[in-house]
Design a protein around this motif. Structure first.
Motif, PDB file in Angstrom:
ATOM      1  N   THR A 158       0.838  -1.202   0.000  1.00  0.00           N
ATOM      2  CA  THR A 158       0.000   0.000   0.000  1.00  0.00           C
ATOM      3  C   THR A 158       0.868   1.246   0.000  1.00  0.00           C
ATOM      4  OG1 THR A 158      -1.691  -1.201   1.258  1.00  0.00           O
ATOM      5  CG2 THR A 158      -1.863   1.202   1.197  1.00  0.00           C
ATOM      6  N   LEU A 191      -6.794  -3.717  -3.599  1.00  0.00           N
ATOM      7  CA  LEU A 191      -8.077  -3.540  -2.922  1.00  0.00           C
ATOM      8  C   LEU A 191      -8.860  -4.843  -2.877  1.00  0.00           C
ATOM      9  CD1 LEU A 191     -10.157  -1.666  -1.607  1.00  0.00           C
ATOM     10  CD2 LEU A 191     -11.008  -1.136  -3.902  1.00  0.00           C
ATOM     11  N   ALA A 192      -8.782  -5.605  -3.955  1.00  0.00           N
ATOM     12  CA  ALA A 192      -9.495  -6.883  -3.998  1.00  0.00           C
ATOM     13  C   ALA A 192      -8.960  -7.852  -2.951  1.00  0.00           C
ATOM     14  CB  ALA A 192      -9.367  -7.499  -5.385  1.00  0.00           C
ATOM     15  N   GLU A 193      -7.701  -7.669  -2.563  1.00  0.00           N
ATOM     16  CA  GLU A 193      -7.088  -8.571  -1.593  1.00  0.00           C
ATOM     17  C   GLU A 193      -7.352  -8.163  -0.152  1.00  0.00           C
ATOM     18  OE1 GLU A 193      -3.026  -9.799  -2.296  1.00  0.00           O
ATOM     19  OE2 GLU A 193      -3.107  -8.998  -4.320  1.00  0.00           O
ATOM     20  N   PRO A 241      -4.164   3.132 -10.955  1.00  0.00           N
ATOM     21  CA  PRO A 241      -5.524   2.627 -10.704  1.00  0.00           C
ATOM     22  C   PRO A 241      -5.627   1.110 -10.808  1.00  0.00           C
ATOM     23  CG  PRO A 241      -5.609   4.594 -12.071  1.00  0.00           C
ATOM     24  CD  PRO A 241      -4.162   4.202 -11.974  1.00  0.00           C
ATOM     25  N   GLY A 242      -4.977   0.529 -11.795  1.00  0.00           N
ATOM     26  CA  GLY A 242      -5.025  -0.920 -11.947  1.00  0.00           C
ATOM     27  C   GLY A 242      -4.347  -1.639 -10.805  1.00  0.00           C
ATOM     28  N   ARG A 243      -3.191  -1.140 -10.389  1.00  0.00           N
ATOM     29  CA  ARG A 243      -2.477  -1.751  -9.266  1.00  0.00           C
ATOM     30  C   ARG A 243      -3.273  -1.620  -7.978  1.00  0.00           C
ATOM     31  NH1 ARG A 243       2.533   1.843  -9.819  1.00  0.00           N
ATOM     32  NH2 ARG A 243       2.945   1.125  -7.691  1.00  0.00           N
ATOM     33  N   ALA A 244      -3.909  -0.465  -7.796  1.00  0.00           N
ATOM     34  CA  ALA A 244      -4.709  -0.253  -6.590  1.00  0.00           C
ATOM     35  C   ALA A 244      -5.909  -1.192  -6.562  1.00  0.00           C
ATOM     36  CB  ALA A 244      -5.173   1.200  -6.519  1.00  0.00           C
ATOM     37  N   ALA A 245      -6.520  -1.430  -7.714  1.00  0.00           N
ATOM     38  CA  ALA A 245      -7.683  -2.320  -7.779  1.00  0.00           C
ATOM     39  C   ALA A 245      -7.303  -3.742  -7.382  1.00  0.00           C
ATOM     40  CB  ALA A 245      -8.275  -2.300  -9.184  1.00  0.00           C
ATOM     41  N   VAL A 246      -6.131  -4.176  -7.805  1.00  0.00           N
ATOM     42  CA  VAL A 246      -5.663  -5.520  -7.453  1.00  0.00           C
ATOM     43  C   VAL A 246      -5.478  -5.640  -5.948  1.00  0.00           C
ATOM     44  CG1 VAL A 246      -3.743  -7.137  -7.648  1.00  0.00           C
ATOM     45  CG2 VAL A 246      -4.575  -5.946  -9.685  1.00  0.00           C
ATOM     46  N   ASP A 271      -0.169   3.614 -14.237  1.00  0.00           N
ATOM     47  CA  ASP A 271      -0.843   2.332 -14.005  1.00  0.00           C
ATOM     48  C   ASP A 271      -1.353   2.188 -12.573  1.00  0.00           C
ATOM     49  OD1 ASP A 271       1.592   2.163 -12.730  1.00  0.00           O
ATOM     50  OD2 ASP A 271       1.995   0.089 -13.342  1.00  0.00           O
TER      51      ASP A 271
END
Length: 321
Positions: free
Chosen positions: A216, A237-239, A230-235, A228
């Protein structure tokens, strides 16, 4: 193996389910299932850990001196699952027993106060924790949520020094991850060094929550710089999911009002000052980005102009008589 108040995992983890086919029958069965559940908690969903430890305690097969061990780790799992009331009851039982895990349980109660938004109570509780209760880390965890990164960093630095003095490697690594996280908000350049150290310290341990903290921190450091993100944050966040307090902070950072139905936290310096701190962190980062981009643009223009002038000069020849 224990280090501080945690159980260090062996290189070879026990079986995913240590329960005999006929269920828990003896104290030895209960002990093996308890140790297996605790050792595997970083590799299994907290619901699984909670279920296994609940079954052990329900069986009433554990010796009295080991009941608090199962109760404490069950309470930790319940806290991560958002089962605040159940977690608080478990932590209170362990703290009241005044055994080996009493300090850790008191820290757990302070964390529960923080997670519920009762920050004054968390700070008050931290004052009585001492080294055994990891008081500096608890305070750092309170201060960063207030947007007060200066006090958070100071607390984490003190906690890291104390952990190093006591030779507790997992606490040193854990505090370093938290330190890197706090620094990432206020000083992205310094954050790189702190993250490198956190990665080295964590590489020989199995501390998934601290690894998530470090991941984080990387996102926080890169905010505004990486396309990139937003994409890394989404991954991520899902965890790990998101808590209500983080939603409050997101509103503060964006300068947006909270919903009328939002449960109000008890901020140390009040909601308005906390909001202003978080907003200031955002505007400072934006100003830094604007300055950096302006400097880069000027540098490119200067370089282009210099190359043009050089080509013009080398292509020029004096007129012949």
């Amino acid at each position: 193996m224990r280090t501080g108040d945690s159980i260090r995992e062996p290189l070879a983890l026990p079986a995913a389910d240590a329960t005999p086919s006929g269920g828990l029958q003896t104290a030895a069965d209960a002990l093996m299932e308890t140790l297996s559940a605790i050792a595997r908690r970083q590799h299994e969903h907290r619901e699984r850990t909670s279920s296994r430890l609940s079954a052990v305690l329900t069986s009433e097969l554990l010796p009295d001196d080991l009941v608090e061990l199962a109760t404490y780790y069950l309470a930790k799992a319940q806290r991560d699952l958002g089962l605040t009331d159940a977690s608080r009851r478990g932590m209170q039982r362990v703290a009241s027993a005044r055994g080996r895990l009493a300090s850790a349980a008191r820290r757990g109660l302070a964390h529960l106060s923080r997670l519920s938004g009762d920050f004054p109570t968390a700070v008050e509780a931290a004052g009585g924790l001492g080294w055994e209760g990891r008081h500096h880390r608890v305070l750092g965890d309170v201060w960063w949520v207030q947007g007060d990164m200066e006090r958070a960093v100071a607390a984490y630095l003190a906690g890291r020094s104390e952990a190093e003095e006591h030779g507790v490697v997992d606490e040193t690594a854990m505090v370093q991850a938290h330190l890197a996280f706090a620094v990432s908000f206020s000083d992205p350049l310094r954050a790189g060094d702190e993250l490198d150290l956190a990665e080295r310290l964590l590489s020989h341990l199995s501390l998934r929550s601290s690894e998530m903290t470090a991941r984080t921190a990387v996102l926080v450091r890169d905010a505004g710089f990486a396309a990139d993100l937003p994409g890394r944050a989404a991954v991520l966040l899902a965890e790990i999911g998101v808590s209500g307090l983080l939603i409050d902070i997101a509103h503060f950072m964006a300068g947006l009002p909270l919903s009328e139905h939002t449960a109000r936290a008890r901020w140390i310096d009040g909601e308005q000052q906390t909001r202003e701190r978080w907003r200031h962190l955002v505007t400072t980062r934006r100003n830094h980005l604007a300055t950096t981009q302006a400097f880069h643009t000027c540098a490119v223009r200067w370089s282009t102009r210099r190359d043009y002038d050089r080509r013009s000069w080398t292509g020029w020849s004096a007129p012949r008589n």
